[in-house]
Scaffold this motif. Sequence first.
Motif, PDB file in Angstrom:
ATOM      1  N   HIS A  22      -5.805  -1.618   3.566  1.00 15.58           N
ATOM      2  CA  HIS A  22      -5.781  -0.869   5.095  1.00 15.58           C
ATOM      3  C   HIS A  22      -4.467  -0.523   5.523  1.00 15.58           C
ATOM      4  O   HIS A  22      -4.366   0.301   6.061  1.00 15.58           O
ATOM      5  CB  HIS A  22      -6.368  -1.932   6.135  1.00 15.58           C
ATOM      6  N   ARG A  23      -3.453  -1.095   4.875  1.00 14.60           N
ATOM      7  CA  ARG A  23      -1.877  -1.069   5.297  1.00 14.60           C
ATOM      8  C   ARG A  23      -1.741   0.493   4.755  1.00 14.60           C
ATOM      9  O   ARG A  23      -0.608   1.152   5.291  1.00 14.60           O
ATOM     10  CB  ARG A  23      -1.148  -2.040   4.967  1.00 14.60           C
ATOM     11  N   CYS A  24      -2.321   0.814   3.700  1.00 15.04           N
ATOM     12  CA  CYS A  24      -1.963   1.966   2.976  1.00 15.04           C
ATOM     13  C   CYS A  24      -2.791   3.393   3.923  1.00 15.04           C
ATOM     14  O   CYS A  24      -2.730   4.403   3.190  1.00 15.04           O
ATOM     15  CB  CYS A  24      -2.597   1.873   1.601  1.00 15.04           C
ATOM     16  N   LEU A  25      -3.608   3.168   4.863  1.00 10.76           N
ATOM     17  CA  LEU A  25      -4.038   4.216   5.430  1.00 10.76           C
ATOM     18  C   LEU A  25      -3.415   4.604   6.861  1.00 10.76           C
ATOM     19  O   LEU A  25      -2.795   3.710   7.559  1.00 10.76           O
ATOM     20  CB  LEU A  25      -5.487   4.031   5.819  1.00 10.76           C
ATOM     21  N   VAL A  26      -3.242   5.866   7.071  1.00  8.85           N
ATOM     22  CA  VAL A  26      -2.968   6.310   8.307  1.00  8.85           C
ATOM     23  C   VAL A  26      -4.103   7.176   8.867  1.00  8.85           C
ATOM     24  O   VAL A  26      -4.592   8.122   8.144  1.00  8.85           O
ATOM     25  CB  VAL A  26      -1.785   7.314   8.245  1.00  8.85           C
ATOM     26  N   ALA A  27      -4.391   6.931  10.240  1.00 10.36           N
ATOM     27  CA  ALA A  27      -5.627   7.749  10.606  1.00 10.36           C
ATOM     28  C   ALA A  27      -5.276   8.546  11.828  1.00 10.36           C
ATOM     29  O   ALA A  27      -4.675   7.988  12.989  1.00 10.36           O
ATOM     30  CB  ALA A  27      -6.905   6.493  10.836  1.00 10.36           C
ATOM     31  N   GLY A  28      -6.036   9.462  12.004  1.00 15.87           N
ATOM     32  CA  GLY A  28      -6.403  10.131  13.316  1.00 15.87           C
ATOM     33  C   GLY A  28      -7.279   9.949  14.048  1.00 15.87           C
ATOM     34  O   GLY A  28      -8.548   9.270  13.378  1.00 15.87           O
ATOM     35  N   ASP A 290       2.503   5.227  -0.919  1.00 14.42           N
ATOM     36  CA  ASP A 290       2.210   3.988  -0.289  1.00 14.42           C
ATOM     37  C   ASP A 290       1.153   4.315   0.948  1.00 14.42           C
ATOM     38  O   ASP A 290       0.617   3.257   1.424  1.00 14.42           O
ATOM     39  CB  ASP A 290       3.534   3.459   0.366  1.00 14.42           C
ATOM     40  N   GLN A 291       1.147   5.184   1.524  1.00 18.18           N
ATOM     41  CA  GLN A 291       0.388   5.593   2.359  1.00 18.18           C
ATOM     42  C   GLN A 291      -0.456   6.902   2.181  1.00 18.18           C
ATOM     43  O   GLN A 291       0.143   7.778   1.935  1.00 18.18           O
ATOM     44  CB  GLN A 291       0.996   5.547   3.866  1.00 18.18           C
ATOM     45  N   THR A 324      -0.834  -3.712  -3.549  1.00 18.31           N
ATOM     46  CA  THR A 324       0.235  -4.886  -2.692  1.00 18.31           C
ATOM     47  C   THR A 324       1.790  -4.343  -2.834  1.00 18.31           C
ATOM     48  O   THR A 324       2.438  -4.518  -1.486  1.00 18.31           O
ATOM     49  CB  THR A 324       0.242  -6.037  -3.663  1.00 18.31           C
ATOM     50  N   GLU A 325       2.147  -3.605  -3.788  1.00 20.29           N
ATOM     51  CA  GLU A 325       3.665  -3.149  -3.624  1.00 20.29           C
ATOM     52  C   GLU A 325       3.423  -2.041  -2.588  1.00 20.29           C
ATOM     53  O   GLU A 325       4.685  -2.006  -1.685  1.00 20.29           O
ATOM     54  CB  GLU A 325       3.877  -2.401  -5.049  1.00 20.29           C
ATOM     55  N   ALA A 326       2.795  -1.059  -2.587  1.00 22.35           N
ATOM     56  CA  ALA A 326       2.423  -0.164  -1.495  1.00 22.35           C
ATOM     57  C   ALA A 326       2.433  -0.633   0.165  1.00 22.35           C
ATOM     58  O   ALA A 326       3.354  -0.353   0.871  1.00 22.35           O
ATOM     59  CB  ALA A 326       1.349   0.869  -1.535  1.00 22.35           C
ATOM     60  N   ALA A 327       1.637  -1.736   0.112  1.00 21.61           N
ATOM     61  CA  ALA A 327       1.471  -2.412   1.294  1.00 21.61           C
ATOM     62  C   ALA A 327       2.748  -3.081   1.767  1.00 21.61           C
ATOM     63  O   ALA A 327       3.224  -3.166   3.146  1.00 21.61           O
ATOM     64  CB  ALA A 327       0.196  -3.322   1.577  1.00 21.61           C
ATOM     65  N   GLU A 328       3.616  -3.824   1.025  1.00 14.89           N
ATOM     66  CA  GLU A 328       4.863  -4.441   1.271  1.00 14.89           C
ATOM     67  C   GLU A 328       5.839  -3.284   1.774  1.00 14.89           C
ATOM     68  O   GLU A 328       6.729  -3.651   2.620  1.00 14.89           O
ATOM     69  CB  GLU A 328       5.197  -5.160  -0.282  1.00 14.89           C
ATOM     70  N   ARG A 329       5.787  -2.253   1.070  1.00 17.64           N
ATOM     71  CA  ARG A 329       6.831  -1.232   1.665  1.00 17.64           C
ATOM     72  C   ARG A 329       6.494  -0.810   3.026  1.00 17.64           C
ATOM     73  O   ARG A 329       7.228  -0.709   3.852  1.00 17.64           O
ATOM     74  CB  ARG A 329       6.773   0.057   0.836  1.00 17.64           C
ATOM     75  N   VAL A 330       5.260  -0.602   3.457  1.00 18.75           N
ATOM     76  CA  VAL A 330       4.789  -0.331   4.815  1.00 18.75           C
ATOM     77  C   VAL A 330       5.065  -1.364   5.623  1.00 18.75           C
ATOM     78  O   VAL A 330       5.363  -1.209   6.686  1.00 18.75           O
ATOM     79  CB  VAL A 330       3.133   0.107   4.767  1.00 18.75           C
TER      80      VAL A 330
END
Length: 497
Positions: A22-28, A290-291, A324-330
């Motif tokens: 879920h951290r990897c998502l950006v929503a409008g 990452d997102q 997990t790597e992507a979410a950690e960057r976020v």
Amino acid sequence: MTHTAPGFADPVLPAALDEAAHRCLVAGFRGTTTVPESLKRLVDRGLGGVILFTRNVRDADQVRRLTGTLRALRPDLLIAIDNEGGGIGHLVAAGAPEVPGSWALGAADDPALTAACADALAGHLLSLGITASYAPVADVQSRPENPIVRTRAFGADPELVARHLRAWIAATEARGVASCAKHFPGHGGTVTDSHHELAVDPRPYDRLDLAPFRAAVEAGVPMLMSAHVVFPALDPDRPATLSPRILSELLRGELGFDGVLVSDALEMKAIADRYGEAAGARLALAAGADQVIVAVPDLDVTLACRDAVLDALRSGELAPERVTEAAERVRRLALRYAAPYRPGEAAAWDAEAGLTAARRAVRGAGPLPRPVPGAHVVDLFPPPHPALHWGGEDLLTQWRLLDPTATGTAVAGEPEDAGTVVEEVLRAAEGRPLVVAVCDAGLHPWQGRLRNALLAARSDALLVSTGLPEPGGALCAHGRGRVNLRAVAEVLTGRTS
């Protein structure tokens, strides 16, 4: 496809991995005062960010209440917006500082002035509770036929673009707002708008415009945004957003970027028509993003993207380590910019920087023309881009603020009967100076036809360009943000108030 209960963690995946996805998502989303329940459930499960648009903006106090409501749901939620300045901005109703677009800043070529404009935009964002800005544009305007970058770029020279990127990034960072250089590895060498279809940059590797992105990475930009563009010299099969070669090998490996890499919006047709948003989300994360942004307010599209990512994790198609790597960057980005949020630290900004820059960007082929009081002003420009906010600015409105005796015509889009328009203009302009403004007439031939017909009848007409410079000695605004139009009107009326 297995769907999980909307408000609960996935029963198959570990809770930490569900949150990471879920951290990897950006929503409008749609709304100015309340948050949709489906968005709240996404936030509960770890949603990484939201993106605001004009649809979410009524006034400054309302935006502050909305961002406060979002932050109460999750303090480390990144709240982002496209905030390039010029004619593209979603915060006009919230009192956004008036700054010209990047091309005018490049024309003025004063990095300190660019920094002052970026500081004003970032200070305003901070005062509204917005913590991330999807700007600046790092693209180089490399092809005259490019339909989407144009005055959004700082210029056609990679070194000039790099110089102004550094100034913009540093000023935004000083405000504690996350900047985002876009669109990697460049959208300025295409003849296609990726909002409408897949774009291709056919140039060899050594002619790609990577220098500004290298400069942005060296300047410590915390975010980069990928382009929905195919670069055959790098990966002939996939657009950059979905390409491991471009995102992981080139950007991470060769350029050394370790910040958050975010996709351009997945509903753009370059991705949606060929892959679908859901598959695009899965492929982008696998490639190294990452997102991923789903900017449309239809949260069912966001949920479909989320489900595709969760399904890929369950099946092993998407490696847990990658997510997990992507979410950690976020997470690191959010801890740096989103939480704790300190709006009281937003100091005043230079409210005049934008107009100063716009005035310095007004150029002609020779000396500036004499003022023409009481003119008839014809402003020709394309209709607003469906995916980019345009505030409805026109030259005549700005002109009449300075010279109420002026008359004129604004033509937004190709008229059904160009001949009638020409006749009406010539009749209205009889006995008056005539000013004809075009915006990228090379891309929109109807403007050229109208301009030429008017000039054939009125060879004394003054020409103005509000897009890229036009041949023929036109006076150039280098953009059509409100302050660009104001600056041109000042020159041709001889008035500043």
